[in-house]
Design a protein around this motif. Structure first.
Motif, PDB file in Angstrom:
ATOM      1  N   ILE A  33      43.208  44.896  62.342  1.00 31.49           N
ATOM      2  CA  ILE A  33      42.095  44.887  63.283  1.00 31.49           C
ATOM      3  C   ILE A  33      42.066  46.234  63.992  1.00 31.49           C
ATOM      4  CG2 ILE A  33      41.203  43.844  65.389  1.00 31.49           C
ATOM      5  CD1 ILE A  33      42.234  41.217  64.452  1.00 31.49           C
ATOM      6  N   VAL A  34      40.895  46.841  64.045  1.00 33.83           N
ATOM      7  CA  VAL A  34      40.726  48.136  64.699  1.00 33.83           C
ATOM      8  C   VAL A  34      39.794  47.946  65.885  1.00 33.83           C
ATOM      9  CG1 VAL A  34      39.983  50.520  64.414  1.00 33.83           C
ATOM     10  CG2 VAL A  34      41.018  49.312  62.494  1.00 33.83           C
ATOM     11  N   GLU A  50      45.919  47.259  64.795  1.00 33.54           N
ATOM     12  CA  GLU A  50      46.835  46.139  64.974  1.00 33.54           C
ATOM     13  C   GLU A  50      46.878  45.321  63.693  1.00 33.54           C
ATOM     14  OE1 GLU A  50      47.397  42.478  68.169  1.00 33.54           O
ATOM     15  OE2 GLU A  50      45.746  43.878  68.383  1.00 33.54           O
ATOM     16  N   ASN A  51      48.077  45.088  63.161  1.00 31.02           N
ATOM     17  CA  ASN A  51      48.255  44.265  61.968  1.00 31.02           C
ATOM     18  C   ASN A  51      48.563  42.835  62.399  1.00 31.02           C
ATOM     19  OD1 ASN A  51      47.929  46.313  60.036  1.00 31.02           O
ATOM     20  ND2 ASN A  51      50.002  47.022  60.450  1.00 31.02           N
ATOM     21  N   ILE A  52      47.840  41.878  61.806  1.00 28.32           N
ATOM     22  CA  ILE A  52      47.964  40.473  62.192  1.00 28.32           C
ATOM     23  C   ILE A  52      48.076  39.617  60.943  1.00 28.32           C
ATOM     24  CG2 ILE A  52      46.782  38.529  63.274  1.00 28.32           C
ATOM     25  CD1 ILE A  52      45.503  40.418  65.174  1.00 28.32           C
ATOM     26  N   GLY A  53      48.912  38.598  60.996  1.00 28.69           N
ATOM     27  CA  GLY A  53      48.968  37.589  59.946  1.00 28.69           C
ATOM     28  C   GLY A  53      47.944  36.506  60.268  1.00 28.69           C
ATOM     29  N   CYS A  55      45.888  32.982  59.411  1.00 26.21           N
ATOM     30  CA  CYS A  55      45.859  31.715  58.692  1.00 26.21           C
ATOM     31  C   CYS A  55      44.799  30.830  59.353  1.00 26.21           C
ATOM     32  CB  CYS A  55      47.230  31.046  58.689  1.00 26.21           C
ATOM     33  SG  CYS A  55      47.795  30.551  60.317  1.00 26.21           S
ATOM     34  N   LYS A  56      44.674  29.612  58.906  1.00 27.61           N
ATOM     35  CA  LYS A  56      43.619  28.733  59.420  1.00 27.61           C
ATOM     36  C   LYS A  56      43.817  28.361  60.894  1.00 27.61           C
ATOM     37  CE  LYS A  56      42.363  26.648  55.052  1.00 27.61           C
ATOM     38  NZ  LYS A  56      42.304  25.406  54.272  1.00 27.61           N
ATOM     39  N   CYS A  57      45.055  28.265  61.359  1.00 32.28           N
ATOM     40  CA  CYS A  57      45.280  27.817  62.733  1.00 32.28           C
ATOM     41  C   CYS A  57      44.990  28.901  63.774  1.00 32.28           C
ATOM     42  CB  CYS A  57      46.695  27.260  62.897  1.00 32.28           C
ATOM     43  SG  CYS A  57      48.018  28.403  62.546  1.00 32.28           S
ATOM     44  N   ASN A  58      45.026  30.203  63.439  1.00 29.57           N
ATOM     45  CA  ASN A  58      44.715  31.239  64.424  1.00 29.57           C
ATOM     46  C   ASN A  58      43.457  32.027  64.068  1.00 29.57           C
ATOM     47  OD1 ASN A  58      45.654  32.831  62.334  1.00 29.57           O
ATOM     48  ND2 ASN A  58      47.089  33.985  63.586  1.00 29.57           N
ATOM     49  N   GLU A  59      42.691  31.565  63.104  1.00 25.59           N
ATOM     50  CA  GLU A  59      41.500  32.276  62.659  1.00 25.59           C
ATOM     51  C   GLU A  59      40.439  32.379  63.756  1.00 25.59           C
ATOM     52  OE1 GLU A  59      39.142  30.325  59.529  1.00 25.59           O
ATOM     53  OE2 GLU A  59      39.382  32.201  58.424  1.00 25.59           O
ATOM     54  N   LYS A  60      40.203  31.312  64.507  1.00 26.55           N
ATOM     55  CA  LYS A  60      39.173  31.328  65.559  1.00 26.55           C
ATOM     56  C   LYS A  60      39.560  32.221  66.711  1.00 26.55           C
ATOM     57  CE  LYS A  60      37.356  26.802  64.421  1.00 26.55           C
ATOM     58  NZ  LYS A  60      37.178  25.417  64.844  1.00 26.55           N
ATOM     59  N   GLU A  61      40.850  32.288  67.043  1.00 23.56           N
ATOM     60  CA  GLU A  61      41.317  33.139  68.132  1.00 23.56           C
ATOM     61  C   GLU A  61      41.135  34.626  67.787  1.00 23.56           C
ATOM     62  OE1 GLU A  61      45.377  32.064  68.648  1.00 23.56           O
ATOM     63  OE2 GLU A  61      44.893  29.996  69.147  1.00 23.56           O
ATOM     64  N   VAL A  62      41.385  34.972  66.550  1.00 19.27           N
ATOM     65  CA  VAL A  62      41.321  36.383  66.126  1.00 19.27           C
ATOM     66  C   VAL A  62      39.877  36.852  66.052  1.00 19.27           C
ATOM     67  CG1 VAL A  62      41.797  37.973  64.240  1.00 19.27           C
ATOM     68  CG2 VAL A  62      43.498  36.291  64.892  1.00 19.27           C
ATOM     69  N   PHE A  63      38.980  36.054  65.492  1.00 16.83           N
ATOM     70  CA  PHE A  63      37.607  36.477  65.277  1.00 16.83           C
ATOM     71  C   PHE A  63      36.661  36.119  66.430  1.00 16.83           C
ATOM     72  CE2 PHE A  63      38.920  36.216  60.693  1.00 16.83           C
ATOM     73  CZ  PHE A  63      38.937  37.583  60.515  1.00 16.83           C
ATOM     74  N   ALA A  64      37.169  35.518  67.495  1.00 16.91           N
ATOM     75  CA  ALA A  64      36.305  35.150  68.637  1.00 16.91           C
ATOM     76  C   ALA A  64      35.993  36.328  69.510  1.00 16.91           C
ATOM     77  CB  ALA A  64      36.987  34.062  69.459  1.00 16.91           C
TER      78      ALA A  64
END
Length: 64
Positions: A33-34, A50-53, A55-64
């Protein structure tokens, strides 16, 4: 002489190295993510990488 490696061999090898989330048990995909951040002196912007792993459980937090 080296053995020829096919695309199927490469895909199989990648699948074996895949990491899985312990919470949702889906495959973890590494993404970068830049973000643009304003400089402290106020003369422009710089980029934060920032490099992030993901998955389905944190997808909404990352792209919100």
């Amino acid at each position: 002489m080296a053995k020829k490696q096919t695309f199927a061999d490469k895909a199989k090898k990648k699948k074996q190295r895949a990491k899985f989330c312990s919470v949702c048990e889906s495959e973890v995909e590494n993404i970068m993510i830049v973000k643009s951040v304003e400089r402290p002196d106020g003369k422009g912007y710089k980029f934060k990488h920032e490099n992030i792993g993901l998955c389905k459980c944190n997808e909404k937090e990352v792209f919100a």
